[in-house]
Design a protein around this motif. Structure first.
Motif, PDB file in Angstrom:
ATOM      1  N   VAL A 101     -76.904   9.074  15.062  1.00 51.50           N
ATOM      2  CA  VAL A 101     -75.668   9.549  15.685  1.00 51.50           C
ATOM      3  C   VAL A 101     -75.670  11.074  15.623  1.00 51.50           C
ATOM      4  O   VAL A 101     -75.794  11.646  14.533  1.00 51.50           O
ATOM      5  N   PRO A 102     -75.551  11.760  16.760  1.00 52.59           N
ATOM      6  CA  PRO A 102     -75.543  13.225  16.713  1.00 52.59           C
ATOM      7  C   PRO A 102     -74.318  13.760  15.988  1.00 52.59           C
ATOM      8  O   PRO A 102     -73.207  13.268  16.175  1.00 52.59           O
ATOM      9  N   PHE A 103     -74.544  14.748  15.148  1.00 57.46           N
ATOM     10  CA  PHE A 103     -73.436  15.417  14.485  1.00 57.46           C
ATOM     11  C   PHE A 103     -72.607  16.198  15.508  1.00 57.46           C
ATOM     12  O   PHE A 103     -73.116  16.610  16.561  1.00 57.46           O
ATOM     13  N   VAL A 104     -71.336  16.400  15.180  1.00 59.51           N
ATOM     14  CA  VAL A 104     -70.453  17.255  15.977  1.00 59.51           C
ATOM     15  C   VAL A 104     -70.466  18.648  15.360  1.00 59.51           C
ATOM     16  O   VAL A 104     -70.259  18.805  14.148  1.00 59.51           O
ATOM     17  N   GLY A 105     -70.733  19.660  16.187  1.00 62.50           N
ATOM     18  CA  GLY A 105     -70.687  21.030  15.690  1.00 62.50           C
ATOM     19  C   GLY A 105     -69.252  21.476  15.460  1.00 62.50           C
ATOM     20  O   GLY A 105     -68.443  21.495  16.392  1.00 62.50           O
ATOM     21  N   LEU A 106     -68.922  21.813  14.222  1.00 59.81           N
ATOM     22  CA  LEU A 106     -67.556  22.226  13.889  1.00 59.81           C
ATOM     23  C   LEU A 106     -67.351  23.728  14.011  1.00 59.81           C
ATOM     24  O   LEU A 106     -66.338  24.183  14.544  1.00 59.81           O
ATOM     25  N   ALA A 107     -68.296  24.515  13.486  1.00 62.19           N
ATOM     26  CA  ALA A 107     -68.075  25.959  13.445  1.00 62.19           C
ATOM     27  C   ALA A 107     -69.379  26.689  13.202  1.00 62.19           C
ATOM     28  O   ALA A 107     -70.328  26.132  12.642  1.00 62.19           O
ATOM     29  N   GLN A 108     -69.424  27.938  13.625  1.00 61.06           N
ATOM     30  CA  GLN A 108     -70.491  28.840  13.203  1.00 61.06           C
ATOM     31  C   GLN A 108     -69.877  30.197  12.897  1.00 61.06           C
ATOM     32  O   GLN A 108     -68.953  30.660  13.579  1.00 61.06           O
ATOM     33  N   LEU A 109     -70.389  30.822  11.841  1.00 63.10           N
ATOM     34  CA  LEU A 109     -69.867  32.105  11.383  1.00 63.10           C
ATOM     35  C   LEU A 109     -71.012  33.082  11.180  1.00 63.10           C
ATOM     36  O   LEU A 109     -71.991  32.764  10.493  1.00 63.10           O
ATOM     37  N   PHE A 110     -70.891  34.269  11.782  1.00 66.43           N
ATOM     38  CA  PHE A 110     -71.832  35.356  11.579  1.00 66.43           C
ATOM     39  C   PHE A 110     -71.257  36.311  10.532  1.00 66.43           C
ATOM     40  O   PHE A 110     -70.069  36.658  10.580  1.00 66.43           O
ATOM     41  N   ARG A 111     -72.123  36.773   9.668  1.00 67.80           N
ATOM     42  CA  ARG A 111     -71.661  37.713   8.656  1.00 67.80           C
ATOM     43  C   ARG A 111     -71.227  39.039   9.277  1.00 67.80           C
ATOM     44  O   ARG A 111     -70.401  39.755   8.714  1.00 67.80           O
ATOM     45  N   ARG A 112     -71.763  39.383  10.446  1.00 64.43           N
ATOM     46  CA  ARG A 112     -71.355  40.620  11.117  1.00 64.43           C
ATOM     47  C   ARG A 112     -69.891  40.563  11.538  1.00 64.43           C
ATOM     48  O   ARG A 112     -69.237  41.596  11.675  1.00 64.43           O
ATOM     49  N   ASP A 113     -69.375  39.345  11.749  1.00 65.02           N
ATOM     50  CA  ASP A 113     -67.966  39.169  12.107  1.00 65.02           C
ATOM     51  C   ASP A 113     -67.090  38.954  10.882  1.00 65.02           C
ATOM     52  O   ASP A 113     -65.902  39.297  10.892  1.00 65.02           O
ATOM     53  N   VAL A 114     -67.677  38.343   9.849  1.00 66.74           N
ATOM     54  CA  VAL A 114     -66.927  37.994   8.636  1.00 66.74           C
ATOM     55  C   VAL A 114     -67.710  38.514   7.436  1.00 66.74           C
ATOM     56  O   VAL A 114     -68.466  37.776   6.787  1.00 66.74           O
ATOM     57  N   PRO A 115     -67.595  39.809   7.111  1.00 62.37           N
ATOM     58  CA  PRO A 115     -68.402  40.392   6.032  1.00 62.37           C
ATOM     59  C   PRO A 115     -68.236  39.712   4.683  1.00 62.37           C
ATOM     60  O   PRO A 115     -69.140  39.782   3.841  1.00 62.37           O
ATOM     61  N   ARG A 116     -67.099  39.052   4.461  1.00 63.28           N
ATOM     62  CA  ARG A 116     -66.883  38.383   3.183  1.00 63.28           C
ATOM     63  C   ARG A 116     -67.687  37.078   3.068  1.00 63.28           C
ATOM     64  O   ARG A 116     -67.735  36.475   2.004  1.00 63.28           O
ATOM     65  N   LEU A 117     -68.324  36.648   4.135  1.00 67.09           N
ATOM     66  CA  LEU A 117     -69.154  35.445   4.098  1.00 67.09           C
ATOM     67  C   LEU A 117     -70.332  35.668   3.160  1.00 67.09           C
ATOM     68  O   LEU A 117     -71.072  36.651   3.294  1.00 67.09           O
ATOM     69  N   ALA A 118     -70.516  34.756   2.214  1.00 66.56           N
ATOM     70  CA  ALA A 118     -71.625  34.871   1.268  1.00 66.56           C
ATOM     71  C   ALA A 118     -72.959  34.758   2.000  1.00 66.56           C
ATOM     72  O   ALA A 118     -73.071  34.085   3.025  1.00 66.56           O
ATOM     73  N   ALA A 119     -73.971  35.423   1.460  1.00 68.80           N
ATOM     74  CA  ALA A 119     -75.302  35.370   2.060  1.00 68.80           C
ATOM     75  C   ALA A 119     -75.944  34.015   1.808  1.00 68.80           C
ATOM     76  O   ALA A 119     -75.734  33.381   0.767  1.00 68.80           O
ATOM     77  N   GLY A 120     -76.738  33.571   2.761  1.00 70.90           N
ATOM     78  CA  GLY A 120     -77.464  32.324   2.613  1.00 70.90           C
ATOM     79  C   GLY A 120     -78.850  32.557   2.041  1.00 70.90           C
ATOM     80  O   GLY A 120     -79.211  33.679   1.686  1.00 70.90           O
ATOM     81  N   PRO A 121     -79.676  31.537   1.952  1.00 72.10           N
ATOM     82  CA  PRO A 121     -81.024  31.677   1.402  1.00 72.10           C
ATOM     83  C   PRO A 121     -81.881  32.598   2.266  1.00 72.10           C
ATOM     84  O   PRO A 121     -81.799  32.572   3.495  1.00 72.10           O
ATOM     85  N   GLY A 122     -82.681  33.441   1.602  1.00 72.17           N
ATOM     86  CA  GLY A 122     -83.565  34.330   2.331  1.00 72.17           C
ATOM     87  C   GLY A 122     -82.847  35.344   3.178  1.00 72.17           C
ATOM     88  O   GLY A 122     -83.391  35.818   4.182  1.00 72.17           O
ATOM     89  N   GLY A 123     -81.624  35.715   2.798  1.00 68.36           N
ATOM     90  CA  GLY A 123     -80.871  36.692   3.566  1.00 68.36           C
ATOM     91  C   GLY A 123     -80.244  36.140   4.827  1.00 68.36           C
ATOM     92  O   GLY A 123     -79.848  36.903   5.716  1.00 68.36           O
ATOM     93  N   ALA A 124     -80.109  34.819   4.940  1.00 64.28           N
ATOM     94  CA  ALA A 124     -79.468  34.225   6.117  1.00 64.28           C
ATOM     95  C   ALA A 124     -78.043  34.748   6.258  1.00 64.28           C
ATOM     96  O   ALA A 124     -77.290  34.823   5.279  1.00 64.28           O
ATOM     97  N   ASP A 125     -77.677  35.102   7.488  1.00 63.68           N
ATOM     98  CA  ASP A 125     -76.351  35.687   7.741  1.00 63.68           C
ATOM     99  C   ASP A 125     -75.581  34.936   8.814  1.00 63.68           C
ATOM    100  O   ASP A 125     -74.613  35.460   9.377  1.00 63.68           O
ATOM    101  N   LEU A 126     -75.995  33.730   9.096  1.00 62.02           N
ATOM    102  CA  LEU A 126     -75.305  32.861  10.055  1.00 62.02           C
ATOM    103  C   LEU A 126     -75.256  31.463   9.457  1.00 62.02           C
ATOM    104  O   LEU A 126     -76.292  30.918   9.047  1.00 62.02           O
TER     105      LEU A 126
END
Length: 331
Positions: A101-126
């Motif tokens: 069953v395909p997942f439904v995409g709920l949201a995506q967040l870029f760190r450039r838009d939301v600087p308070r977003l924690a960094a992901g693995p390997g410097g991921a910013d989305l």
């Protein structure tokens, strides 16, 4: 358009000076219906998804469904201001009969838009968030999926998925997010006041203040949790709300570290107990209190999503290694 949270009805630290030592910051995302693109932060919009990359799918057994709401019928009904009609499941292969069953995409967040977003693995910013549209087993459990990316690397893909795959029918109208643009705003926030989230004497004073407010003002009374502590709706960082479960410790299943709150997804941006948080841009100037709210469902429930029985979905990640599996907590 900018969204501006009104000043609190009373300053929290003026009533409880001890809160200054516990003050935090959260980014309110203020989703509002719009037409976000693949390179935008959003709820319910198109994902920055390389064309040749498989879309995430749930391969577990699902609760059997024989009818539901076709996604296009939901979109049509919303545009007309109506509620969609339920339809029988078309053909074979309904959930419960096997198959992904395909997942439904709920949201995506870029760190450039939301600087308070924690960094992901390997410097991921989305970060991209997904949910399986069907429940699992007698407890109606849900499955979520989180995907980290490096935005610059993903944007070099050149060609992106035109439209995400969808199931023929959804079990409920609120499984389909309304595409929403975001209007991030940082605000002060304070911990939920229960158990050991704050010093016991301070919690006792907060409880006594709430009781005095209720005795004096009745149903229009202010409260710490509703008006001074944590804003409702979608937000990044800050403190988790615990209205349904009570406070809990969330540990990493891989290393045991105490996990941090990445984001909170909420079905409602305001309710009867939290209307004081509605931005000034969504209020009429001539009426007081909740009577001043304008914009209807596009302000109060813009994403059209629900999590559990109108609860908050907290997404926790490991501060030691953000590549460790996240924890999804309904509270």
């Amino acid at each position: 358009m900018t969204r501006t949270t009104p000043a609190r009805p009373v300053p929290a630290e003026a009533v409880f000076p001890e809160l200054a030592a516990h003050r935090g910051r959260t980014t309110r995302l203020h989703p509002r219906p719009g037409r976000p693109g693949v390179r935008d932060s959003h709820v319910g919009g198109p994902m920055l998804w390389p064309y040749d990359e498989p879309w995430p799918a749930c391969h577990e057994a699902h609760e059997r469904r024989d009818s539901g709401y076709p996604p296009d019928e939901i979109r049509r009904a919303r545009a007309a201001g109506e509620f969609p009609r339920s339809r029988p499941w078309p053909g074979e292969g309904a959930p419960g009969e096997g198959g992904p069953v395909p997942f439904v995409g709920l949201a995506q967040l870029f760190r450039r838009d939301v600087p308070r977003l924690a960094a992901g693995p390997g410097g991921a910013d989305l970060v991209q968030i997904f949910r399986c549209p069907y429940s699992h087993g007698p407890s109606l459990a849900r499955r979520y999926h989180l995907r980290w990316r490096r935005a610059a690397e993903a944007e070099r893909a050149g060609r992106f998925l035109d439209a995400a795959p969808e199931v023929p029918v959804l079990p409920w109208e609120h499984e389909l997010p309304e595409p929403c643009a975001l209007h991030p705003e940082d605000v002060d926030t304070y911990p939920w006041a229960e158990d050991d989230t704050l010093p016991a004497p301070l919690i006792a004073r907060i409880d006594a203040w709430d009781d005095a407010q209720a005795a004096e003002h009745g149903p229009d009374a202010l409260s710490y949790q509703g008006d001074l502590s944590i804003p409702p709706g979608w937000r990044v960082g800050g403190f988790p709300s615990w209205a349904s479960t009570g406070p809990m410790s969330v540990g990493c299943g891989s290393c045991g570290a105490e996990m941090g709150l990445l984001l909170t997804a909420g079905g409602d941006e305001a309710d009867a107990n939290s209307h004081s948080w509605v931005p000034v841009e969504d209020r009429g100037p001539s009426l007081p209190g909740k009577a001043s709210l304008r914009g209807g469902v596009s302000v109060v429930r813009p994403t059209r999503l629900r999590f559990g029985r109108d609860r908050d979905l907290h997404v926790f990640t490991c501060p030691t290694d953000p590549g460790h599996p996240p924890q999804w907590v309904l509270a």
